[in-house]
Design an enzyme around this catalytic site. Structure first.
Site, mmCIF file in Angstrom:
data_model
loop_
_atom_site.group_PDB
_atom_site.id
_atom_site.type_symbol
_atom_site.label_atom_id
_atom_site.label_comp_id
_atom_site.label_asym_id
_atom_site.label_seq_id
_atom_site.Cartn_x
_atom_site.Cartn_y
_atom_site.Cartn_z
ATOM 1 C CG HIS A 97 -3.610 33.059 -12.767
ATOM 2 N ND1 HIS A 97 -2.824 32.891 -13.878
ATOM 3 C CD2 HIS A 97 -3.652 31.852 -12.159
ATOM 4 C CE1 HIS A 97 -2.423 31.632 -13.944
ATOM 5 N NE2 HIS A 97 -2.906 30.979 -12.901
ATOM 6 C CD GLU A 98 -4.917 31.652 -8.371
ATOM 7 O OE1 GLU A 98 -5.590 30.619 -8.543
ATOM 8 O OE2 GLU A 98 -3.692 31.695 -8.544
ATOM 9 C CG HIS A 101 -7.148 28.491 -12.221
ATOM 10 N ND1 HIS A 101 -6.845 27.602 -13.219
ATOM 11 C CD2 HIS A 101 -5.998 29.173 -11.955
ATOM 12 C CE1 HIS A 101 -5.566 27.731 -13.552
ATOM 13 N NE2 HIS A 101 -5.036 28.670 -12.801
ATOM 14 N N GLY A 107 -0.936 2.545 7.034
ATOM 15 C CA GLY A 107 -1.067 1.762 8.259
ATOM 16 C C GLY A 107 -0.567 0.332 8.186
ATOM 17 N N GLY A 122 0.821 -1.205 0.000
ATOM 18 C CA GLY A 122 0.000 0.000 0.000
ATOM 19 C C GLY A 122 0.850 1.248 0.000
ATOM 20 N N PRO A 123 0.238 2.397 -0.311
ATOM 21 C CG PRO A 123 -1.195 3.890 -1.352
ATOM 22 C CD PRO A 123 -1.166 2.560 -0.685
ATOM 23 N N PRO A 124 2.483 4.889 1.169
ATOM 24 C CG PRO A 124 4.470 6.028 0.725
ATOM 25 C CD PRO A 124 3.243 5.517 0.062
ATOM 26 C CG ASP A 132 -2.028 26.673 -13.963
ATOM 27 O OD1 ASP A 132 -2.032 26.027 -12.896
ATOM 28 O OD2 ASP A 132 -2.295 27.874 -14.028
#
Length: 449
Positions: A234-235, A238, A18, A13-15, A316
């Protein structure tokens, strides 16, 4: 009925999901002797030490049988053999050979079960993964929403949580978080609470912790009004496209409060949890991500013109290039047809890619890939500009509101758009298919300048 207990169990599993915690739980509940060590402890610079330690470990385990041996990060000794340049007498390989022999060799080791954990199953040797050795491979994946809520509840037991904080709501706002990420979220919230001399962890502290984890530490607010307005356009580009485009991830918030690392502001989207849980990504979803990711560049083009665009969209553009290339070369979402021309990159240490200097397709196909990638990106930019141009008054209104308040939550942003646009969010606009048009010269969940 003749069944045999598996000799090896591999936790994959990913880090932060658990795997080691599960091994600790097994140690406490199995009721048999439990031997635990890290794979890196086997490897030494002195020849033969690693193999000797493996023999000693299994000798002690057989004397205590039945028992369980746990080896953490087994990829430290279990990597693919034959990767060495100039010979295979490498200490790590000798250690792995001894481990293979002890697990399923000439001598019997009944009563000893080997438990191991790794987040790199792709680099493990095939002999280690065959039946008779690691028979069971258990995937410990990222938790779903209910799992995240339960994990947050575990870590909230030892912290004073305000009654108004809904763990269910925060579980919904943290898709893709591992157990370690969620523990860190509550810990950062506790740190912020202590810093502000408060008695309980409230939603404000949780929000601050989430932004600190995902976007970095807060920086000093922007003072330059011209730069602030440019970043706001700019934001808003988005955020507006995330609100208008169907299949796009919903907007969580847009802000002008800068973050360390040069992020002047950001529009944060919440990834679709159904997509994350299922792992199935549609063509329409990827097309929407392309359009939203280019929203900042499109807003600059609409407001300031082609000669005044900035480098703020560089991150982006990296995202757009990666998504476009995967659509063409991995997912079959182009006129090249249903073929996978590229795969996940393999690591050099495996010894497989040293001599492969050219891609596994012809030069003509490579040229077509480059053209199709550029056309997908150019078409997405055209669609973004086409959606923003007729809404210039709305963009100006949203920019003024963002400069005044510095942060707009997703619900408030969508309400302004719905009132001004006369449509419900994500229903009043549509994007044409992002198939290449021949004009080749023209989230990410978090994007920022």
């Amino acid at each position: 009925v003749g069944a045999k207990i598996p000799k090896g169990v591999l936790l994959i599993g990913p880090p932060g999901t658990g795997k080691t915690l599960l091994a600790r739980a097994i140690a406490g509940e199995a009721g048999v002797p439990f031997f635990s060590m890290a794979a890196s402890e086997f490897v030494e610079m002195f020849v033969g030490v690693g193999a000797s330690r493996v023999r000693d470990l299994f000798r002690k385990a057989k004397a205590k049988a039945p028992c369980i041996i746990f080896i953490d990060e087994i990829d430290a000794v279990g990597r693919q053999r034959g990767a060495g340049i100039g010979g295979g007498n490498d200490e790590r390989e000798q250690t792995l050979n001894q481990l293979l022999t002890e697990m399923d060799g000439f001598a019997d080791n009944s009563g000893v079960i080997l438990l191991a954990a790794t987040n790199r199953p792709d680099v493990l040797d095939t002999a280690l993964m065959r039946p008779g050795r690691f028979d069971r491979r258990i995937t410990i994946d990222l938790p779903d929403r209910r799992g995240r809520e339960a994990i947050l509840a575990v870590h909230a037991r030892s912290r004073p949580l305000a009654a108004a904080v809904s763990l269910s709501a925060w579980a919904s706002r943290t898709p893709g978080f591992s157990g370690a990420d969620l523990a860190n979220l509550l810990n950062e919230a506790a740190i912020l609470t202590a810093r502000h001399h408060l008695a309980e962890i409230d939603d404000g502290a949780m929000a601050g912790a989430l932004e600190r984890i995902t976007m970095g530490l807060a920086a000093a607010p922007l003072q330059d009004s011209a730069k602030k307005r440019l970043i706001a356009y700019h934001e808003v580009g988005h955020a507006l496209l995330a609100t208008l485009v169907p299949h796009a991830d919903p907007l969580d918030k847009v802000t002008l409060l800068p973050r360390a690392g040069g992020v002047g502001g950001f529009a944060r989207m919440v990834p679709d949890e159904e997509i994350l849980d299922s792992g199935l990504i549609s063509k329409a979803y990827l097309q929407a991500r392309l359009v939203v990711a280019l929203g900042g560049r499109a807003a600059e083009l609409v407001v300031f013109g082609a000669g005044e665009v900035t480098q703020g969209a560089s991150g982006d553009l990296d995202l757009v290039t990666r998504i476009s290339r995967e659509m063409v070369t991995r997912y079959g979402f182009s006129s090249l047809g249903p073929v996978a021309l590229e795969g996940d990159g393999t690591e050099v240490f495996l010894g497989r890619d040293w001599l492969r200097s050219e891609p596994p397709y012809s030069r003509e196909t490579g040229n077509r890939i480059d053209v199709l990638v550029r056309e997908l990106a150019a078409t997405a930019l055209e669609q973004a500009v086409a959606l923003l141009e007729p809404r210039r008054p709305l963009i100006d209104e949203l920019v003024d509101l963002l400069i005044r308040d510095e942060t707009i939550e997703g619900d408030a942003f969508r309400a302004v758009v719905a009132r001004a646009d006369g449509t419900s969010p994500n229903d009043g606009a549509s994007i044409a298919s992002l198939e290449p048009t021949g004009k080749a010269d023209v989230q990410a969940t978090q994007v920022g300048v």
